[in-house]
Design an enzyme around this catalytic site. Sequence first.
Site, PDB file in Angstrom:
ATOM      1  N   TYR A 193      -2.181  -1.009  10.891  1.00 55.58           N
ATOM      2  CA  TYR A 193      -2.222  -1.609   9.809  1.00 55.58           C
ATOM      3  C   TYR A 193      -1.062  -1.270   8.650  1.00 55.58           C
ATOM      4  O   TYR A 193      -0.592  -2.175   8.020  1.00 55.58           O
ATOM      5  CB  TYR A 193      -3.564  -0.826   9.037  1.00 55.58           C
ATOM      6  CG  TYR A 193      -3.633  -1.230   7.405  1.00 55.58           C
ATOM      7  CD1 TYR A 193      -4.063  -2.516   6.930  1.00 55.58           C
ATOM      8  CD2 TYR A 193      -3.397  -0.204   6.608  1.00 55.58           C
ATOM      9  CE1 TYR A 193      -4.078  -2.861   5.355  1.00 55.58           C
ATOM     10  CE2 TYR A 193      -3.488  -0.720   5.280  1.00 55.58           C
ATOM     11  CZ  TYR A 193      -3.576  -1.884   4.710  1.00 55.58           C
ATOM     12  OH  TYR A 193      -3.853  -1.995   3.383  1.00 55.58           O
ATOM     13  N   LYS A 253       1.997  -3.666   6.703  1.00 59.98           N
ATOM     14  CA  LYS A 253       2.425  -3.867   5.493  1.00 59.98           C
ATOM     15  C   LYS A 253       4.044  -3.556   5.272  1.00 59.98           C
ATOM     16  O   LYS A 253       4.694  -4.345   4.508  1.00 59.98           O
ATOM     17  CB  LYS A 253       1.635  -2.582   4.643  1.00 59.98           C
ATOM     18  CG  LYS A 253       0.356  -2.925   4.368  1.00 59.98           C
ATOM     19  CD  LYS A 253      -0.084  -4.185   3.608  1.00 59.98           C
ATOM     20  CE  LYS A 253      -1.349  -4.520   3.564  1.00 59.98           C
ATOM     21  NZ  LYS A 253      -1.771  -5.791   2.828  1.00 59.98           N
ATOM     22  N   SER A 310       0.804  -1.304  -0.004  1.00 61.83           N
ATOM     23  CA  SER A 310      -0.034   0.008  -0.002  1.00 61.83           C
ATOM     24  C   SER A 310       0.815   1.198   0.106  1.00 61.83           C
ATOM     25  O   SER A 310       1.991   1.189   0.503  1.00 61.83           O
ATOM     26  CB  SER A 310      -1.071  -0.122   1.299  1.00 61.83           C
ATOM     27  OG  SER A 310      -1.527   1.199   1.464  1.00 61.83           O
TER      28      SER A 310
HETATM   29  P1  NAD Z   1     -11.223  -6.969   1.265  1.00 64.99           P
HETATM   30  O1  NAD Z   1     -11.214  -7.056   2.436  1.00 64.99           O
HETATM   31  O2  NAD Z   1     -12.089  -6.508   0.298  1.00 64.99           O
HETATM   32  O3  NAD Z   1     -10.439  -8.456   0.757  1.00 64.99           O
HETATM   33  C1  NAD Z   1      -9.709  -9.151   1.355  1.00 64.99           C
HETATM   34  C2  NAD Z   1     -10.237 -10.465   1.418  1.00 64.99           C
HETATM   35  O4  NAD Z   1      -9.179 -11.435   2.232  1.00 64.99           O
HETATM   36  C3  NAD Z   1     -11.511 -10.690   1.876  1.00 64.99           C
HETATM   37  O5  NAD Z   1     -12.236 -11.474   1.110  1.00 64.99           O
HETATM   38  C4  NAD Z   1     -11.360 -11.583   3.251  1.00 64.99           C
HETATM   39  O6  NAD Z   1     -12.451 -12.382   3.420  1.00 64.99           O
HETATM   40  C5  NAD Z   1     -10.371 -12.361   2.971  1.00 64.99           C
HETATM   41  N1  NAD Z   1      -9.623 -12.569   4.197  1.00 64.99           N
HETATM   42  C6  NAD Z   1      -9.035 -11.756   5.255  1.00 64.99           C
HETATM   43  N2  NAD Z   1      -8.379 -12.377   6.087  1.00 64.99           N
HETATM   44  C7  NAD Z   1      -8.109 -13.620   5.523  1.00 64.99           C
HETATM   45  C8  NAD Z   1      -7.572 -14.901   6.267  1.00 64.99           C
HETATM   46  N3  NAD Z   1      -6.877 -14.961   7.365  1.00 64.99           N
HETATM   47  N4  NAD Z   1      -7.714 -15.919   5.496  1.00 64.99           N
HETATM   48  C9  NAD Z   1      -8.412 -16.320   4.263  1.00 64.99           C
HETATM   49  N5  NAD Z   1      -9.023 -15.111   4.012  1.00 64.99           N
HETATM   50  C10 NAD Z   1      -8.919 -13.954   4.657  1.00 64.99           C
HETATM   51  O7  NAD Z   1      -9.795  -5.933   0.870  1.00 64.99           O
HETATM   52  P2  NAD Z   1      -9.241  -5.370  -0.551  1.00 64.99           P
HETATM   53  O8  NAD Z   1      -9.568  -3.980  -0.754  1.00 64.99           O
HETATM   54  O9  NAD Z   1      -9.660  -6.232  -1.425  1.00 64.99           O
HETATM   55  O10 NAD Z   1      -7.652  -5.441  -0.208  1.00 64.99           O
HETATM   56  C11 NAD Z   1      -6.806  -6.646  -0.877  1.00 64.99           C
HETATM   57  C12 NAD Z   1      -5.413  -6.526  -0.036  1.00 64.99           C
HETATM   58  O11 NAD Z   1      -5.024  -5.360  -0.896  1.00 64.99           O
HETATM   59  C13 NAD Z   1      -5.460  -6.473   1.175  1.00 64.99           C
HETATM   60  O12 NAD Z   1      -3.978  -6.838   1.848  1.00 64.99           O
HETATM   61  C14 NAD Z   1      -5.184  -4.756   1.713  1.00 64.99           C
HETATM   62  O13 NAD Z   1      -4.577  -4.451   2.681  1.00 64.99           O
HETATM   63  C15 NAD Z   1      -4.398  -4.373   0.387  1.00 64.99           C
HETATM   64  N6  NAD Z   1      -4.806  -2.955  -0.126  1.00 64.99           N
HETATM   65  C16 NAD Z   1      -6.038  -2.540  -0.250  1.00 64.99           C
HETATM   66  C17 NAD Z   1      -6.253  -1.152  -0.572  1.00 64.99           C
HETATM   67  C18 NAD Z   1      -7.703  -0.633  -0.949  1.00 64.99           C
HETATM   68  O14 NAD Z   1      -7.874   0.656  -0.764  1.00 64.99           O
HETATM   69  N7  NAD Z   1      -8.498  -1.467  -0.918  1.00 64.99           N
HETATM   70  C19 NAD Z   1      -5.199  -0.318  -0.756  1.00 64.99           C
HETATM   71  C20 NAD Z   1      -3.758  -0.779  -0.422  1.00 64.99           C
HETATM   72  C21 NAD Z   1      -3.786  -2.116  -0.354  1.00 64.99           C
HETATM   73  C1  WQD Z   2      -9.749   9.556   0.527  1.00 63.49           C
HETATM   74  C2  WQD Z   2      -9.823  11.127   1.181  1.00 63.49           C
HETATM   75  C3  WQD Z   2     -10.420  11.597   3.225  1.00 63.49           C
HETATM   76  C4  WQD Z   2     -14.112   9.558   3.872  1.00 63.49           C
HETATM   77  C5  WQD Z   2      -6.758   4.682   2.897  1.00 63.49           C
HETATM   78  C6  WQD Z   2      -6.163   3.904   3.780  1.00 63.49           C
HETATM   79  C7  WQD Z   2      -4.726   3.582   2.802  1.00 63.49           C
HETATM   80  C8  WQD Z   2      -5.178   2.622   1.836  1.00 63.49           C
HETATM   81  C9  WQD Z   2      -6.209   3.258   1.192  1.00 63.49           C
HETATM   82  C10 WQD Z   2      -4.935   0.251   2.185  1.00 63.49           C
HETATM   83  C11 WQD Z   2      -9.160  11.419   2.397  1.00 63.49           C
HETATM   84  C12 WQD Z   2     -11.339  12.023   2.464  1.00 63.49           C
HETATM   85  C13 WQD Z   2     -12.892   9.981   3.286  1.00 63.49           C
HETATM   86  C14 WQD Z   2     -15.022  10.549   4.254  1.00 63.49           C
HETATM   87  C15 WQD Z   2     -13.714  12.430   3.492  1.00 63.49           C
HETATM   88  N1  WQD Z   2      -5.663   1.319   2.286  1.00 63.49           N
HETATM   89  N2  WQD Z   2     -12.486  11.391   3.118  1.00 63.49           N
HETATM   90  N3  WQD Z   2     -14.794  11.795   4.140  1.00 63.49           N
HETATM   91  O1  WQD Z   2      -7.282   7.733   3.579  1.00 63.49           O
HETATM   92  O2  WQD Z   2      -6.214   7.843   1.212  1.00 63.49           O
HETATM   93  O3  WQD Z   2      -6.396   5.612   2.384  1.00 63.49           O
HETATM   94  O4  WQD Z   2      -7.386   3.690   1.857  1.00 63.49           O
HETATM   95  O5  WQD Z   2      -3.958   0.051   2.283  1.00 63.49           O
HETATM   96  O6  WQD Z   2      -4.045   2.677   3.660  1.00 63.49           O
HETATM   97  O7  WQD Z   2      -5.404   4.754   4.786  1.00 63.49           O
HETATM   98  O8  WQD Z   2      -8.698   6.711   1.607  1.00 63.49           O
HETATM   99  O9  WQD Z   2     -10.887   6.814   0.990  1.00 63.49           O
HETATM  100  O10 WQD Z   2     -10.271   6.835   3.439  1.00 63.49           O
HETATM  101  O11 WQD Z   2      -9.987   8.985   2.146  1.00 63.49           O
HETATM  102  O12 WQD Z   2     -13.426  13.697   3.385  1.00 63.49           O
HETATM  103  O13 WQD Z   2     -16.170  10.387   4.598  1.00 63.49           O
HETATM  104  O14 WQD Z   2     -11.224  11.460   1.230  1.00 63.49           O
HETATM  105  O15 WQD Z   2     -10.050  12.437   4.571  1.00 63.49           O
HETATM  106  O16 WQD Z   2      -8.644  12.769   1.830  1.00 63.49           O
HETATM  107  P1  WQD Z   2      -7.029   7.016   2.374  1.00 63.49           P
HETATM  108  P2  WQD Z   2     -10.153   7.184   2.031  1.00 63.49           P
END
Ligand code: NAD
Ligand code: WQD
Length: 335
Positions: free
Chosen positions: A151, A155, A126
């Site tokens: 969190y 990572k 991330s």
């Molecule tokens: P998500 O929660 O939708 O998907 C994660 C999936 O993993 C879910 O289906 C959950 O049921 C499963 N899971 C969790 N723990 C588990 C375990 N112990 N065993 C088996 N399954 C398990 O999340 P996402 O948004 O698809 O994110 C996927 C990955 O990407 C995560 O590692 C997250 O940290 C990373 N990531 C997400 C974002 C984002 O904004 N969505 C940004 C950066 C990184």
């Molecule tokens: C985006 C912008 C908020 C909600 C998070 C995790 C990051 C990564 C991605 C996994 C920001 C603003 C939000 C609301 C708002 N995930 N906002 N009102 O914070 O960039 O990142 O998701 O790795 O680790 O921290 O994403 O979608 O929460 O926010 O004004 O009700 O929207 O302040 O500027 P963020 P977000």
Amino acid sequence: MKESILVTGGLGFIGSHTVAGLQQAGYDVVIVDDLSNSDISVLDNITKITSVKPHFYNYDINDAGALSKVFADHSIKAVIHFAASKAVGESVLQPLKYYHNNVSGLISLLQIMENAGIKNIVFSSSCTVYGTPDALPVSESSPVKKATSPYGATKQVCEQILEDCKNFNSIALRYFNPIGAHESGLIGELPKGVPANLVPYITQCAAGLRDKIIIHGDDYNTSDGTCVRDYLHVTDLALAHIKAVERQLSAKQDNTFEIFNLGTGHGSTVLELITCFEKVNNLKLNYSIGPRREGDVEKVWADSSKANTILGWKTEKSLEEMLKSAWQWQLSLNR
Ligand code: NAD
Ligand code: WQD
């Protein structure tokens, strides 16, 4: 049929789009997901998109016995590891849950992969690892700052583990802000409870499930005072995983541990995103300005040129397409 790829967390938001893409590219997909943050209906919806049912195991990745069986039953060539807990706020309240699921989960998976002789792993990292960047855009050589949440720390630790385990070929993909949904309207993000992220909050507001959006601060040093993020379409993001796996399967990695930023290279403010959502979906949103959210970074966007040149990946979809598809997905949930 091409090689078998194990996708942990394959029923989640990014995982489900990646599974669909892998299947459409001809790969045999094996999913392990414990449904802790997803729904079993996603499996049928992936099948509707691709006309192929992925193999599915409702297992926790920490269950070493169950996971070993999956490796024994399938000739896995690479693993894409999405399974993790991802709610930043929850991680502050329950840090052990995060260290257990995200860090112990990775260690458990790597041990089983090692026993099975599988070396290739693509890891979901991330942009949160960069914290508040000193310079923009953020490239892979930008410093990793002290994490602002457990969190984020998980990572960073997971990346360090992968870098240290030189007997694996690992690729860490640092996602910026993935949003949007599949063009079919069959899969998308399924947040449980009140969404913490901006776009699912917006779509739930537009659908009348929430009263109003609170914009977290408008006194930042940005064009309109609201925070800037690099939003990318989840289907573009999914394709980067296929490129990463193909790099591994063709033994093209230059180092045992590689990192790629995945973003558009362009930032949008919260207000720009809200205005764009209203315009492309022809509706009005109820919003007001609230205080800053603790821990928010003022502005961040990616330098993804390394992924462009080395992975041969770049984003194709516009903010308009992301926000249209996010709304179509929300509408499909309400049907
Ligand atoms: P998500 O929660 O939708 O998907 C994660 C999936 O993993 C879910 O289906 C959950 O049921 C499963 N899971 C969790 N723990 C588990 C375990 N112990 N065993 C088996 N399954 C398990 O999340 P996402 O948004 O698809 O994110 C996927 C990955 O990407 C995560 O590692 C997250 O940290 C990373 N990531 C997400 C974002 C984002 O904004 N969505 C940004 C950066 C990184
Ligand atoms: C985006 C912008 C908020 C909600 C998070 C995790 C990051 C990564 C991605 C996994 C920001 C603003 C939000 C609301 C708002 N995930 N906002 N009102 O914070 O960039 O990142 O998701 O790795 O680790 O921290 O994403 O979608 O929460 O926010 O004004 O009700 O929207 O302040 O500027 P963020 P977000």
